[in-house]
Design a protein around this motif. Structure first.
Motif, PDB file in Angstrom:
ATOM      1  N   GLU A 114       8.198  -6.196  -7.960  1.00 31.02           N
ATOM      2  CA  GLU A 114       9.334  -6.909  -8.569  1.00 31.02           C
ATOM      3  C   GLU A 114      10.646  -6.504  -7.904  1.00 31.02           C
ATOM      4  N   SER A 115      10.819  -5.211  -7.676  1.00 34.22           N
ATOM      5  CA  SER A 115      12.087  -4.769  -7.085  1.00 34.22           C
ATOM      6  C   SER A 115      12.218  -5.246  -5.636  1.00 34.22           C
ATOM      7  N   LYS A 116      11.086  -5.459  -4.973  1.00 30.02           N
ATOM      8  CA  LYS A 116      11.124  -6.010  -3.603  1.00 30.02           C
ATOM      9  C   LYS A 116      11.285  -7.535  -3.623  1.00 30.02           C
ATOM     10  N   LYS A 117      11.172  -8.127  -4.796  1.00 27.76           N
ATOM     11  CA  LYS A 117      11.337  -9.574  -4.966  1.00 27.76           C
ATOM     12  C   LYS A 117      10.293 -10.400  -4.208  1.00 27.76           C
ATOM     13  N   MET A 118       9.039  -9.977  -4.332  1.00 27.46           N
ATOM     14  CA  MET A 118       7.954 -10.770  -3.750  1.00 27.46           C
ATOM     15  C   MET A 118       7.576 -11.851  -4.763  1.00 27.46           C
ATOM     16  N   GLY A 119       8.427 -12.873  -4.840  1.00 24.25           N
ATOM     17  CA  GLY A 119       8.320 -13.867  -5.893  1.00 24.25           C
ATOM     18  C   GLY A 119       7.061 -14.720  -5.846  1.00 24.25           C
ATOM     19  N   LEU A 120       6.486 -14.890  -4.661  1.00 29.20           N
ATOM     20  CA  LEU A 120       5.301 -15.753  -4.557  1.00 29.20           C
ATOM     21  C   LEU A 120       4.053 -15.009  -5.018  1.00 29.20           C
ATOM     22  N   LEU A 121       3.947 -13.754  -4.639  1.00 30.48           N
ATOM     23  CA  LEU A 121       2.829 -12.928  -5.118  1.00 30.48           C
ATOM     24  C   LEU A 121       2.902 -12.813  -6.645  1.00 30.48           C
ATOM     25  N   LEU A 122       4.108 -12.604  -7.161  1.00 29.89           N
ATOM     26  CA  LEU A 122       4.280 -12.484  -8.613  1.00 29.89           C
ATOM     27  C   LEU A 122       3.948 -13.800  -9.326  1.00 29.89           C
ATOM     28  N   ALA A 123       4.275 -14.921  -8.699  1.00 39.68           N
ATOM     29  CA  ALA A 123       3.962 -16.222  -9.302  1.00 39.68           C
ATOM     30  C   ALA A 123       2.459 -16.390  -9.454  1.00 39.68           C
ATOM     31  N   VAL A 124       1.711 -16.082  -8.393  1.00 42.75           N
ATOM     32  CA  VAL A 124       0.254 -16.225  -8.445  1.00 42.75           C
ATOM     33  C   VAL A 124      -0.318 -15.281  -9.507  1.00 42.75           C
ATOM     34  N   ASN A 125       0.289 -14.107  -9.636  1.00 39.55           N
ATOM     35  CA  ASN A 125      -0.228 -13.101 -10.569  1.00 39.55           C
ATOM     36  C   ASN A 125      -0.014 -13.433 -12.043  1.00 39.55           C
ATOM     37  N   ARG A 126       0.908 -14.388 -12.328  1.00 42.59           N
ATOM     38  CA  ARG A 126       1.329 -14.626 -13.718  1.00 42.59           C
ATOM     39  C   ARG A 126       0.187 -14.882 -14.695  1.00 42.59           C
ATOM     40  N   GLY A 127      -0.839 -15.589 -14.259  1.00 46.85           N
ATOM     41  CA  GLY A 127      -1.929 -15.949 -15.164  1.00 46.85           C
ATOM     42  C   GLY A 127      -2.920 -14.821 -15.411  1.00 46.85           C
ATOM     43  N   SER A 128      -2.770 -13.719 -14.695  1.00 46.73           N
ATOM     44  CA  SER A 128      -3.766 -12.653 -14.758  1.00 46.73           C
ATOM     45  C   SER A 128      -3.364 -11.517 -15.692  1.00 46.73           C
ATOM     46  N   LEU A 129      -4.354 -10.929 -16.356  1.00 48.29           N
ATOM     47  CA  LEU A 129      -4.098  -9.765 -17.209  1.00 48.29           C
ATOM     48  C   LEU A 129      -4.010  -8.496 -16.377  1.00 48.29           C
ATOM     49  N   ILE A 130      -4.379  -8.580 -15.121  1.00 45.36           N
ATOM     50  CA  ILE A 130      -4.387  -7.386 -14.262  1.00 45.36           C
ATOM     51  C   ILE A 130      -3.194  -7.433 -13.312  1.00 45.36           C
ATOM     52  N   GLU A 131      -2.538  -6.293 -13.152  1.00 42.75           N
ATOM     53  CA  GLU A 131      -1.339  -6.222 -12.305  1.00 42.75           C
ATOM     54  C   GLU A 131      -1.646  -6.517 -10.836  1.00 42.75           C
ATOM     55  N   PRO A 132      -0.648  -7.009 -10.121  1.00 44.80           N
ATOM     56  CA  PRO A 132      -0.818  -7.177  -8.672  1.00 44.80           C
ATOM     57  C   PRO A 132      -0.616  -5.826  -7.972  1.00 44.80           C
ATOM     58  N   ARG A 133      -1.003  -5.770  -6.734  1.00 38.02           N
ATOM     59  CA  ARG A 133      -0.752  -4.585  -5.908  1.00 38.02           C
ATOM     60  C   ARG A 133      -0.457  -5.046  -4.487  1.00 38.02           C
ATOM     61  N   VAL A 134       0.332  -4.248  -3.783  1.00 33.15           N
ATOM     62  CA  VAL A 134       0.411  -4.402  -2.329  1.00 33.15           C
ATOM     63  C   VAL A 134       0.027  -3.058  -1.739  1.00 33.15           C
ATOM     64  N   VAL A 135      -1.003  -3.057  -0.906  1.00 34.14           N
ATOM     65  CA  VAL A 135      -1.450  -1.815  -0.276  1.00 34.14           C
ATOM     66  C   VAL A 135      -0.959  -1.816   1.169  1.00 34.14           C
ATOM     67  N   LYS A 136      -0.305  -0.711   1.537  1.00 29.42           N
ATOM     68  CA  LYS A 136       0.134  -0.563   2.931  1.00 29.42           C
ATOM     69  C   LYS A 136      -0.594   0.643   3.504  1.00 29.42           C
ATOM     70  N   ILE A 137      -1.269   0.441   4.626  1.00 35.54           N
ATOM     71  CA  ILE A 137      -2.006   1.537   5.254  1.00 35.54           C
ATOM     72  C   ILE A 137      -1.505   1.701   6.691  1.00 35.54           C
ATOM     73  N   GLU A 138      -1.200   2.953   7.043  1.00 37.52           N
ATOM     74  CA  GLU A 138      -0.685   3.201   8.391  1.00 37.52           C
ATOM     75  C   GLU A 138      -1.627   4.094   9.184  1.00 37.52           C
ATOM     76  N   TYR A 139      -1.971   3.627  10.393  1.00 34.90           N
ATOM     77  CA  TYR A 139      -2.760   4.442  11.317  1.00 34.90           C
ATOM     78  C   TYR A 139      -1.929   4.668  12.577  1.00 34.90           C
ATOM     79  N   ARG A 140      -1.775   5.920  12.975  1.00 32.42           N
ATOM     80  CA  ARG A 140      -1.034   6.222  14.193  1.00 32.42           C
ATOM     81  C   ARG A 140      -1.932   6.977  15.165  1.00 32.42           C
TER      82      ARG A 140
END
Ligand code: BES
Ligand code: MG
Ligand code: ZN
Length: 485
Positions: free
Chosen positions: A212-238
């Motif tokens: 929400e604070s990042k304002k990912m409004g489209l991901l949040l829109a799709v998530n609205r109908g769900s009882l389970i929270e959305p997530r964004v996973v970021k994985i870094e390999y160097r």
């Protein structure tokens, strides 16, 4: 399953596997002996022709599984892998626990190539998803141990790689085959964090508040109908710390796609737990990169949500503001993949700043209509990226075909009241339409979109790929990353 390389045939108790071309069978039947085929009783061969993928069990002091290769001069990497798969299928069927595989010499291929293709085909076919079967109904079990007998001096490292790739392909298939009740956005993110920790990858999980604070409004829109929270996973390999360049990879993570208010009909919804295939594949590619110590830097961004319907679900006709700032009118709530990917792409470009972006998604039913289940579609803004994925594809046998970004297609994603619509104004060319939508969220970064709607999930087994989740794309993306310069 254990895989091993060995240089001699001292494998007590194991069933010996011999690959043989049809020509050699004729010679054997005529009494001409070849040192590689010693031990095969000629009279046991009366019904065996050596046709490609023909398998026969020859019982004896040491049991032998014979696998035909047909005309060996016509073999290619995929047909060699599939010969391996035929052997594994027969071994599973006959409940064999241990195989000792004599790697044949095949004209036009190096010993290393032959070992690689046979080991991949045999290992990747040795899969069962039986997590939910209680003991009496489990049925066939995978082979426990396969020893590859090869004189190649790189045999150990080839088998080591096959082992890593196979283990991670199986993890990927397991995640896709598993139920949406078990693999949801929250549990997927937890698994990703645990896997990352174990593999030495850096993992950051954005929860609902952060999203929400990042304002990912489209991901949040799709998530609205769900009882389970959305997530964004970021994985870094160097894997190449001196190099500032990073490759960005994105995977669609819809853990269940009901279609939302534009509900899918029966017959179309049953397999939609597989709508996180891109996400699972990207996660397993990251794990593979770390285990293989690949000398590249890669960051993955995985947007995760269910697409459900409820009193609070997003509606056709709604308008939402994306992370990038563009507003999107919802023409169809079932075109949800492009929405979550749009936010992920824009986030990747802004906060990671990679030299290129590849996204992998079960995006359109139209892709299955166009190419069927064995070929993926891709579109790219960059010819160099396209050529690297083409050569990765010929190396791994994961087929794909390019579709165009002609200007003719640009108009169809327009909206009267918002910056764009998630639904095409024309029904045709659905796979291109999805990609044209995504392209509006990419800036100057070279980008490639891979639609795996057909290839991620099979309605029937084919060669070394089982029915249901295939793990398509893991070897492809890995190979592409390794070969990108
Ligand atoms: N997840 C589906 C695409 C899909 C279909 C994947 C079949 C695997 C097998 C996607 O979210 C979807 O529903 N796409 C719609 C888009 C349409 C509404 C513009 C489709 O393809 O029908
Ligand atoms: Mg959908
Ligand atoms: Zn979907």
């Amino acid at each position: 399953m254990k895989l091993k390389a060995a240089s001699d045939l001292k494998q007590n108790g194991a069933v010996r596997v011999i690959f043989i071309e049809d020509k050699s069978i004729q010679e054997l039947k005529c009494g001409i002996k070849n040192k590689n085929h010693g031990g095969i009783p000629v009279d046991a061969l009366s019904y065996f022709n050596g046709d490609i993928n023909e398998v026969a069990l020859i019982p004896g002091r040491q049991n032998i599984l014979l696998c035909g290769m047909g005309d060996a001069s016509k073999l290619n990497p995929e047909s060699i892998r599939n010969c391996g798969a035929s052997v594994t299928a027969a071994a599973m069927d006959k409940k064999m626990n241990e195989l000792a595989v004599v790697i044949p010499e095949i004209k036009n291929f190096t010993r290393e190539q032959t070992l690689r293709y046979i080991s991949e085909g045999m290992a990747l076919a040795n899969y069962r998803f039986d997590r939910y079967k209680t003991s009496d109904t489990k049925g066939e079990k995978p082979v426990e141990k396969i020893v590859f007998i090869s004189s190649s001096k790189n045999a150990q490292s080839i088998i080591h790689r096959t082992e890593i790739i196979t283990r991670n392909t199986f993890l990927c298939r397991d995640m896709i085959n598993d139920t949406s009740d078990s693999i949801n956005p929250v549990s997927f993110a937890e698994s990703a964090a645990a896997i990352s920790k174990k593999s030495g990858l850096k993992c950051t999980v954005l929860n609902r508040e952060k999203i929400e604070s990042k304002k990912m409004g489209l991901l949040l829109a799709v998530n609205r109908g769900s009882l389970i929270e959305p997530r964004v996973v970021k994985i870094e390999y160097r894997g190449d710390v001196e190099n500032p360049k990073v490759i960005g990879v994105i995977g669609k993570g819809i853990t269940f796609d009901s279609g939302g208010m534009n509900l899918k009909p029966s017959g179309s919804m049953e397999t939609m737990r597989s709508d996180m295939s891109g996400a699972a594949t990207v996660l397993c590619v990251m794990k593979s990169l770390a285990e293989l110590k690949v000398k590249r830097n890669v960051t993955a961004v995985i947007p995760l949500t269910e697409n459900m319907l409820s009193g609070n679900a997003y509606r056709p006709g709604d308008i939402y503001r994306s992370y990038k700032g563009l507003t999107v009118e919802i023409g169809n709530t079932d075109a949800e993949g492009r929405l979550i990917l749009a936010d992920a792409i824009a986030y990747m470009e802004k906060e990671v700043g990679p030299e290129l972006i590849v996204d992998m998604a079960t995006l359109t039913g139209a892709c299955v209509v166009t190419f069927g289940e064995t070929v993926a579609a891709y579109l790219s803004t960059d010819d160099k990226l396209a050529s690297v994925i083409e050569s990765a594809s010929s190396d791994t046998g994961e087929k794909l075909w390019r579709l165009p970004f002609f200007e003719d297609y640009e108009d169809r994603m327009k909206s009267e009241i918002a910056d764009l619509s998630n639904m095409s104004s024309e029904k045709n060319a659905g796979t291109i339409a999805g990609a044209v939508f995504l392209k509006k969220f990419v800036g100057k970064t070279p980008w490639l979109h891979l639609d795996i709607a057909g290839t991620a999930w099979y309605s029937k087994a084919r060669g070394y790929r089982p029915k249901n989740a295939t793990g398509y794309g893991l070897r492809l993306l890995l190979n592409m990353i390794e070969n990108w310069k």
